[in-house]
Design a protein around this motif. Structure first.
Motif, short mmCIF file in Angstrom:
data_model
loop_
_atom_site.label_atom_id
_atom_site.label_comp_id
_atom_site.label_asym_id
_atom_site.label_seq_id
_atom_site.Cartn_x
_atom_site.Cartn_y
_atom_site.Cartn_z
N GLU A 44 0.84 -1.21 0.00
CA GLU A 44 0.00 0.00 0.00
C GLU A 44 0.87 1.26 0.00
N ASP A 45 1.94 1.24 0.83
CA ASP A 45 2.88 2.38 0.88
C ASP A 45 3.46 2.64 -0.50
N LYS A 46 3.87 1.56 -1.17
CA LYS A 46 4.46 1.69 -2.50
C LYS A 46 3.46 2.32 -3.47
N ASN A 47 2.21 1.80 -3.46
CA ASN A 47 1.18 2.31 -4.38
C ASN A 47 0.85 3.78 -4.13
N VAL A 48 0.77 4.17 -2.84
CA VAL A 48 0.46 5.57 -2.49
C VAL A 48 1.57 6.49 -2.98
N LEU A 49 2.83 6.09 -2.72
CA LEU A 49 3.98 6.91 -3.14
C LEU A 49 4.04 7.05 -4.66
N ILE A 50 3.73 5.98 -5.35
CA ILE A 50 3.79 6.00 -6.82
C ILE A 50 2.69 6.92 -7.38
N GLU A 51 1.51 6.87 -6.76
CA GLU A 51 0.41 7.75 -7.17
C GLU A 51 0.78 9.21 -6.91
N GLU A 52 1.40 9.43 -5.74
CA GLU A 52 1.84 10.78 -5.36
C GLU A 52 2.87 11.31 -6.38
N ARG A 53 3.80 10.45 -6.74
CA ARG A 53 4.83 10.83 -7.71
C ARG A 53 4.20 11.18 -9.07
N LYS A 54 3.23 10.37 -9.47
CA LYS A 54 2.55 10.59 -10.76
C LYS A 54 1.88 11.97 -10.78
N ASN A 55 1.16 12.30 -9.70
CA ASN A 55 0.46 13.59 -9.62
C ASN A 55 1.44 14.76 -9.60
N LEU A 56 2.53 14.55 -8.87
CA LEU A 56 3.55 15.60 -8.78
C LEU A 56 4.20 15.86 -10.14
N LYS A 57 4.45 14.80 -10.87
CA LYS A 57 5.04 14.95 -12.21
C LYS A 57 4.10 15.72 -13.14
N GLN A 58 2.80 15.47 -12.98
CA GLN A 58 1.82 16.21 -13.78
C GLN A 58 1.84 17.70 -13.43
#
Length: 747
Positions: free
Chosen positions: A253-267
Motif C-alpha cells: 500500500e505504501d508503494k502504491n500511495v507513493l507511486i500515485e503521489e509521484r505521478k500527480n507531482l510529475k503532472q
C-alpha cells in the motif's frame, strides 16, 4: 577432461559467443500497439508481436521508434506479446517499433557464476559428477513401485539422475510428484527450466498435488520471478507478489500511495515548473527506493523460507536469492534446450540433481561458429555427458531413467517416431487411441490420423527469399491454408502449422492475418518454424517441408546434422491428426535413403498414408471466399480478371512460356489505366508492357490491382508437370506484395 578444463573451455565458449553477438548481433523484431502499463519509477510497456519471440526474462533489449533509441529490460516474452521495462517514458502509445535483442548479458552473468563454481571444491565436484556420471547406481531396484517412486529412489541414492522424457510420456506429472515427495520429506527443491511456461506448469502441478494430500502450507512452494502466469486463479499464494499482498499489505500500500503521489507531482511539474515541486519529487523518489528495498528484502526472505522454489535458468544465474542458496535437490526441466554450462551451473546448486529432457529433440541455439561454441553451446548435456551415446549403442546408461509410455499422439502418428527415432523403446498407452478418436474422425481426411499429402509434379514454386535466403513455397502455403480451413470448418480449434523455414512460416502468418483474422479469435491457430514450436502441442498439425523444384538440392534443415531432431519435433507436436505436405518426387530424387525425412516419406507411402494430386477434389470441400481452386485449363476466369484490371497487372513469364493468342489479346487490350509490368528474362514486346523487370521467377503468376493473385495456370508445357492441372486464385494484398515486392525492388 578435468573439472578445471571444463570450466576453462565453458568460460571461453561463452566469451566467444558474447563477442560474436556484440559484433554481429542483433535479432530485430517488429512490435506493434505498444501500451504503457505502469510508470512506478520505471516505465513498463506491453507490445503485440507477430510471432512468439521467446526472449529470456531479464534480457537487455533496445527499442528503436522513429528517432528514439532506448535500452530496456524484458519482463515477459510469452505468446504473441511482450512486456518491456524502460528507465524513461516513450509516451502512452507506440503504434510500431523495432526491438533489438541479443542474450549476451545473460551469458556474462552465467560466466560469473562459473567463476564462483571454480572457487568452490564442493561445486566443482558436483559439476564433475554431472559431466562424468560413471559412479555405480546405488538405488535399490527391488523396492521400485512406480515411475515416480523409481525417480524418488534414484535421486535419493545417486548424486545425478538423467530423465529421458520423450513427448507425451508424462514428464511434468512425474517431476511434479517427485518434487512433492521431496517436500513431504522436508527437503529443499529448486525447479529450473529454460522457459517461464515450463516452470509455471511444474510449480502449479506440484502445489496441486500437495494440496490434494492436504499438506500444503503457504510460502513453502514459491514461483519466483517477475513474469509468471501461476496462481492467479488460485486461492493460495504461490508468487512473491501474492505473498506480499497477503502478508505485507501495508508495504504494498505504501508503494502504491507513493507511486500515485509521484505521478500527480510529475503532472504538476509538467504544467508549471517549481523548485518546491522538484525537491518534493526527489524526496518521494528516495522514499520509493527505500520501500522497494524493503520489498526486495521480503522477497529474499520468501525464497529463503520456501522449500520448493521454481525459476528460470536465466533468473537463477542473475539473482543471488537463488544462486546464493544451497538446495537438497535441483530439478532441471527441458534440459536438452539449455547450454551445457547452464546445466552444470544448475547442478552446482544442489546435493542431488535431476536433469530432464529429450535429446532426440532440437538442441540449444548459439550464433558463433567457433569450435568451442559448437561443442558446448550447440549440444545438450545428455550428449556432452555421454548418456545419449549409450542409447545409440542400444543400451540405457545406468543413470538414465526412461519414461516409456506416450499418451499424446494417436498410434498411427507415433508409430514412426517410436520405431525410427526412439528405437522401439517407447510405446503407446492403451488409452491414447480412444482419446484421440474425435480428432481423427474430423475432416480433412476423416477417419485418418496420419496423411502424406504429395505435391509432386504440381510446379516449380520453391524459391529463396532475397533478404534472408530462407526458402518459401507459395503453392504449398496455399495447399496448407486449405487444410487449415477444412479442419477449422470440421470443428478443429487447435491447429498448428510448422515448417523448417522461417520465410515459409512468415508467409503463412501473412495469409492467416489476411484471410483468417476472425477465425483466429475463436481458435488456437499458429504458424511457426519447428524450432519455435518445440514444447507446444496441437490437435491437428500440418508439417510443410517446403523443398521442391526448381531447387537442385534439399536444404540442410531437412538433411543436416540436426534434421532427425527437427523432424521428430514436427511430428511429435501432434495429438490426433498429422498432415505432412511434401514433394515426394523431389525428396526421393535429392535425399539419401538413410536420412530421416526420406525414411518418413517411405514409411508413410508403405503404410498407405499418401494422398495424391489427383485426389485433390475429394478433400477440398469448402472453398474460402478469398481462395478459389480451379481447373488450370479453364482460363476464362483469369482472362476476365485481367480484362477488369483497373490500376495494375504484374505478370511473371518464365522463358519457357508460350503465350496463347487469347492472353496476348487481353493483355494488349487492357484498360488504359492499368500499368502492365512483365517480370521475365525476355522483354515480351509483343504485349507492349509499360515496365519490364529483367528478373527470373521460376513459375508464372499474375497479380491484378495489387491484391488478386493467380497461380498454377498452364501456359505451355512446364517441366515436370502432370495432370490434373490446378490453378489457385487468391485475394490477398499482403501475400501479393510479399511475392512481387522483392521482384520489383531495385536492390
Amino acid at each position: 577432461m578435468t573439472k578445471t578444463v571444463y570450466l576453462k573451455e565453458w568460460h571461453q565458449a561463452l566469451q566467444n559467443e558474447i563477442l560474436y553477438l556484440k559484433k554481429y548481433g542483433s535479432n530485430k523484431y517488429r512490435v506493434t500497439n505498444g501500451r504503457l502499463l505502469s510508470n512506478d519509477r520505471t516505465f513498463t510497456y506491453y507490445f503485440d508481436t507477430a510471432f512468439s519471440l521467446k526472449i529470456p526474462v531479464g534480457s537487455s533489449v533496445t527499442i528503436v521508434w522513429g528517432g528514439v533509441k532506448q535500452g530496456g529490460r524484458t519482463l515477459s516474452s510469452e505468446g504473441k506479446g511482450m512486456i518491456v521495462q524502460f528507465e524513461q517514458s516513450l509516451g502512452d502509445l507506440i503504434p510500431e517499433a523495432y526491438i533489438y535483442h541479443d542474450p549476451w548479458e545473460l551469458l556474462e552473468q552465467l560466466n560469473q557464476r562459473l567463476d564462483e563454481v571454480n572457487n568452490s571444491k564442493q561445486k566443482r565436484l558436483r559439476v564433475n559428477r554431472l559431466m562424468n556420471p560413471s559412479m555405480p547406481a546405488k538405488h535399490p531396484v527391488e523396492k521400485i513401485k512406480s515411475n515416480v517412486h523409481e525417480l524418488v529412489l534414484r535421486s535419493k541414492y545417486n548424486p545425478v539422475t538423467f530423465v529421458w522424457g520423450p513427448p507425451g510420456t508424462g514428464k511434468t506429472y512425474t517431476l511434479a510428484r517427485v518434487a512433492a515427495n521431496k517436500y513431504f520429506q522436508e527437503k529443499t527443491v529448486l525447479i529450473l527450466s529454460h522457459s517461464n511456461q515450463a516452470v509455471d506448469v511444474l510449480i502449479s502441478e506440484t502445489s496441486d498435488f500437495i494440496k490434494k494430500k492436504n499438506r500444503f502450507k503457504e510460502g513453502d512452494v514459491l514461483r519466483y520471478g517477475s513474469n509468471t502466469g501461476v496462481g492467479e486463479e488460485n486461492e493460495v499464494a504461490l508468487t512473491t507478489s501474492q505473498l506480499l499482498l497477503k502478508h505485507e499489505h501495508g508495504l504494498v500500500e505504501d508503494k502504491n500511495v507513493l507511486i500515485e503521489e509521484r505521478k500527480n507531482l510529475k503532472q504538476d511539474i509538467a504544467r508549471s515548473f517549481s523548485k518546491r515541486d522538484t525537491n518534493q519529487l526527489l524526496e518521494i523518489e528516495k522514499k520509493i527506493a527505500r520501500v522497494l528495498e524493503k520489498i526486495r528484502q521480503k522477497e529474499i526472505e520468501f525464497v529463503k523460507n520456501a522449500l520448493v522454489v521454481g525459476s528460470t535458468l536465466a533468473k537463477a544465474a542473475s539473482d543471488p536469492a537463488i544462486y546464493g542458496k544451497e538446495f537438497d535437490v535441483v530439478i532441471v526441466d527441458e534440459a536438452s534446450m539449455a547450454y551445457v554450462p547452464q546445466a552444470a551451473f544448475a547442478a552446482s546448486l544442489g546435493k542431488r540433481v535431476i536433469i530432464c529432457g529429450d535429446f532426440k529433440q532440437l538442441p540449444p541455439i548459439a550464433s558463433s561458429r567457433d569450435s568451442l561454441v559448437t561443442e558446448w553451446l550447440k549440444e545438450d548435456i545428455f550428449h556432452s555427458a555421454g548418456v545419449a551415446e549409450w542409447v545409440e549403442e542400444g543400451k540405457l546408461h545406468p543413470h538414465l531413467f526412461l519414461l516409456k509410455e506416450q499418451r499424446r499422439m494417436h498410434p498411427d502418428i507415433s508409430a514412426f517416431t517410436n520405431e525410427y527415432i526412439y528405437h522401439s523403446l517407447v510405446g503407446d498407452h492403451e488409452s491414447v487411441q480412444n482419446s484421440r478418436r474425435r480428432i481423427v474422425e474430423q475432416a480433412p481426411f476423416s477417419e485418418r490420423a496420419a496423411i502424406l499429402l504429395d505435391t509432386s509434379y504440381m510446379g516449380a514454386f520453391c524459391i529463396n527469399e532475397k533478404s534472408s535466403n530462407s526458402r518459401s513455397n507459395l503453392w504449398q502455403v496455399l495447399i496448407s491454408f486449405q487444410l487449415i480451413h477444412e479442419a477449422y470448418l470440421s470443428g478443429a480449434r487447435s491447429i498448428g502449422y510448422v515448417t523448417p523455414y522461417r520465410a515459409q512460416a512468415n508467409l503463412m502468418d501473412l495469409l492467416l492475418q489476411d484471410l483468417y483474422e476472425k477465425e483466429r479469435l475463436t481458435a488456437d491457430i499458429i504458424s511457426a518454424t519447428v524450432h519455435r514450436f518445440q514444447g507446444s502441442e496441437r490437435d491437428v498439425m500440418i508439417f510443410d517441408t517446403v523443398d521442391s523444384n526448381p531447387q537442385e538440392r534439399a536444404g540442410m534443415l531437412l538433411t543436416g546434422k540436426d534434421s532427425e531432431r527437427l523432424i521428430n519435433v514436427a511430428i511429435t507436436r501432434t495429438k490426433g491428426k498429422f498432415i505432412h505436405v511434401c514433394n515426394v518426387a523431389f525428396i526421393r530424387k535429392h535425399v539419401y535413403n538413410r536420412k530421416t525425412i526420406r525414411q518418413l516419406v517411405e514409411y508413410q507411402e508403405k503404410h498407405q498414408q499418401s494422398v495424391r494430386t489427383k485426389d485433390i477434389g475429394t478433400w477440398i470441400r469448402n472453398q474460402h471466399p478469398k481462395l478459389k481452386w480451379i481447373h488450370a485449363l479453364k482460363l476464362d476466369k483469369v482472362l476476365k480478371d485481367i480484362e477488369n484490371a483497373r490500376t495494375s497487372i504484374v505478370i511473371s513469364l518464365p522463358e519457357t512460356i508460350v503465350l496463347p493468342e487469347s492472353w496476348t489479346n487481353v493483355l494488349l487490350h487492357r484498360s488504359h489505366s492499368a500499368t502492365l509490368t512483365v517480370i521475365s528474362e525476355k522483354s515480351w514486346q509483343d504485349i507492349q508492357p509499360d515496365l519490364w523487370q529483367e528478373d527470373r521467377c521460376p513459375f508464372p503468376f499474375v497479380v491484378i490491382d495489387g491484391h488478386v493473385l493467380w497461380l498454377g495456370f498452364q501456359l505451355g508445357r512446364g517441366k515436370g508437370l502432370q495432370p490434373p492441372f490446378i490453378a489457385a486464385r487468391l485475394d490477398s494484398e499482403k501475400v501479393s506484395d510479399y511475392l512481387i515486392g522483392p521482384l520489383l525492388s531495385n536492390d
